[in-house]
Scaffold this active site. Structure first.
Site, mmCIF file in Angstrom:
data_model
loop_
_atom_site.group_PDB
_atom_site.id
_atom_site.type_symbol
_atom_site.label_atom_id
_atom_site.label_comp_id
_atom_site.label_asym_id
_atom_site.label_seq_id
_atom_site.Cartn_x
_atom_site.Cartn_y
_atom_site.Cartn_z
ATOM 1 N N ARG A 230 0.854 -1.179 0.000
ATOM 2 C CA ARG A 230 0.000 0.000 0.000
ATOM 3 C C ARG A 230 0.897 1.239 0.000
ATOM 4 O O ARG A 230 1.955 1.246 0.633
ATOM 5 C CB ARG A 230 -0.925 0.026 1.227
ATOM 6 C CG ARG A 230 -2.108 -0.919 1.133
ATOM 7 C CD ARG A 230 -3.110 -0.454 0.093
ATOM 8 N NE ARG A 230 -4.321 -1.257 0.055
ATOM 9 C CZ ARG A 230 -4.518 -2.264 -0.769
ATOM 10 N NH1 ARG A 230 -3.563 -2.636 -1.603
ATOM 11 N NH2 ARG A 230 -5.677 -2.922 -0.763
ATOM 12 N N ASP A 254 4.505 0.266 -7.163
ATOM 13 C CA ASP A 254 3.259 -0.070 -7.845
ATOM 14 C C ASP A 254 2.063 0.546 -7.132
ATOM 15 O O ASP A 254 0.953 0.516 -7.651
ATOM 16 C CB ASP A 254 3.092 -1.593 -7.915
ATOM 17 C CG ASP A 254 1.879 -2.010 -8.732
ATOM 18 O OD1 ASP A 254 1.800 -1.608 -9.913
ATOM 19 O OD2 ASP A 254 1.017 -2.726 -8.201
ATOM 20 N N GLU A 259 -3.693 7.853 -5.410
ATOM 21 C CA GLU A 259 -3.822 7.243 -6.732
ATOM 22 C C GLU A 259 -5.057 7.782 -7.437
ATOM 23 O O GLU A 259 -6.103 7.946 -6.795
ATOM 24 C CB GLU A 259 -3.900 5.710 -6.603
ATOM 25 C CG GLU A 259 -2.658 5.108 -5.973
ATOM 26 C CD GLU A 259 -2.730 3.593 -5.822
ATOM 27 O OE1 GLU A 259 -3.693 2.985 -6.342
ATOM 28 O OE2 GLU A 259 -1.823 3.016 -5.190
ATOM 29 N N HIS A 278 -0.518 0.510 -10.033
ATOM 30 C CA HIS A 278 -1.244 -0.448 -9.183
ATOM 31 C C HIS A 278 -1.765 -1.618 -10.022
ATOM 32 O O HIS A 278 -2.973 -1.894 -10.044
ATOM 33 C CB HIS A 278 -2.396 0.243 -8.461
ATOM 34 C CG HIS A 278 -2.793 -0.449 -7.197
ATOM 35 N ND1 HIS A 278 -3.284 0.218 -6.100
ATOM 36 C CD2 HIS A 278 -2.779 -1.768 -6.842
ATOM 37 C CE1 HIS A 278 -3.555 -0.635 -5.130
ATOM 38 N NE2 HIS A 278 -3.258 -1.848 -5.555
ATOM 39 N N SER A 280 0.252 -4.785 -10.269
ATOM 40 C CA SER A 280 1.118 -5.945 -10.092
ATOM 41 C C SER A 280 0.365 -7.264 -10.021
ATOM 42 O O SER A 280 0.899 -8.309 -10.383
ATOM 43 C CB SER A 280 1.980 -5.777 -8.840
ATOM 44 O OG SER A 280 1.180 -5.682 -7.675
#
Length: 321
Positions: A230, A254, A259, A278, A280
């Site tokens: 996170r 990632d 975001e 984000h 992965s």
């Protein structure tokens, strides 16, 4: 059991819930309408797991769903004091993302060790410049987070010949894959030995801002840092400073504090930082796998059987049994 009402937060794209036809009434809500629809639902599916709407809308009293399922591994976007305190069950998407994320991390490790970024940039410039790269086998990684994702990452890195120190909330020994799972208070002593530091921890009050100036200061200059957990686990300004001052060699993120990542974020301009949006754990067919998992769990719930992936709401994750 009479027909249940399943409330789905998010519908872009809608989940494939064909197996619920004739067994449940499926209704949809967006962030604006969620609060009004929560009292009429037996089950709430957080299909849009990037939303904070459940946490913001959860009622402190009155009717509410008996079960909430999130289509994500982390549950930090939905847990709130009222939900933690009541008897509503919470489950997550454990089992869907572990191996894809482990493969993603392994790919980043290889890409950074072999300087693929440099090769792509030199190719773009039409420059022929021979370099020597790192050997992955024989290096050492610290993986923070001993849940299924962290374990899958560690096992995959071991297959590359990397020695892995796995760090969890508490020490567990013996462990069949890692010998010992180190307690969180061992992290400071492990960081100076690591060539790779991978953050796969759940977001809790104990792990928020875990990687800050002091943590990056304990890493050796050759270390490379990867976060697939996170964004709030990392103090981004401290990471920016560590990268700009070459106190660590490189990083890959990632996940981020906010975001999508803002266009004016300084993170975009650091050449030895790999940024991905984000993604992965998102492989072809991942949404179908999430929908199947939810429907499997609905079968158990409708039959009065224990749910899979039951989250300990006070811990914020599914405990290791």
């Amino acid at each position: 059991m009479s027909e249940s009402t399943v409330l789905v937060l998010g519908s872009d794209p809608p989940p494939k819930l064909d197996r619920l036809t004739g067994r449940a009434k499926v209704i949809y809500a967006d962030e604006a309408s969620l609060a009004d629809r929560i009292p009429s639902a037996d089950v709430l599916l957080a299909w849009d797991f990037t939303s904070d709407a459940i946490r913001d809308s959860w009622p402190s009293e009155g009717p509410k769903p008996r079960w909430v399922h999130t289509a994500s591994a982390g549950v930090d976007r939905l847990l709130c004091p009222a939900l933690i305190a009541d008897d509503t069950l919470v489950t997550n998407a454990r089992g869907v993302f572990e191996q894809p994320i482990a493969e993603y991390v392994a790919g980043l490790v290889i890409a950074m060790a072999k300087d693929f970024y440099g090769s792509w940039e030199l190719q773009r410039q039409r420059r022929w410049r021979h370099r020597e790269t790192l050997r992955v086998a024989g290096t050492r990684a610290v993986v923070v987070g001993s849940g299924p994702i962290g374990r899958a990452i560690g096992i995959t890195l071991q297959a590359l010949g990397i020695t892995v120190d796995l760090v969890g909330r508490r020490e567990r020994s013996p462990d069949p894959s890692f010998g010992t799972v180190h307690a969180s208070d061992a992290l400071n002593g492990l960081l100076p030995q690591a060539d790779w530091v991978v953050c796969a921890a759940p977001l809790t009050e104990a792990t928020r801002d875990l990687f800050d100036r002091r943590a990056f200061g304990r890493m050796k200059p050759e270390a490379r840092f990867i976060n697939i957990g996170r964004g709030q686990l990392v103090v981004e300004d401290d990471l920016v400073a560590a990268l700009r001052e070459w106190r660590i060699a490189a990083a890959a993120l990632d996940v981020f504090q906010h975001e999508p990542l803002a266009e004016n974020s300084p993170l975009w301009d650091i050449p030895h930082l790999i940024i991905s949006p984000h993604m992965s754990g998102d492989t072809l067919g991942w949404r179908d796998a999430l929908a199947e998992q939810f429907q499997d769990n609905f079968d158990q719930w409708a039959a009065g059987k224990p749910l899979s992936n039951l989250v300990d709401k006070r811990l914020g994750y599914v405990p290791v049994r």
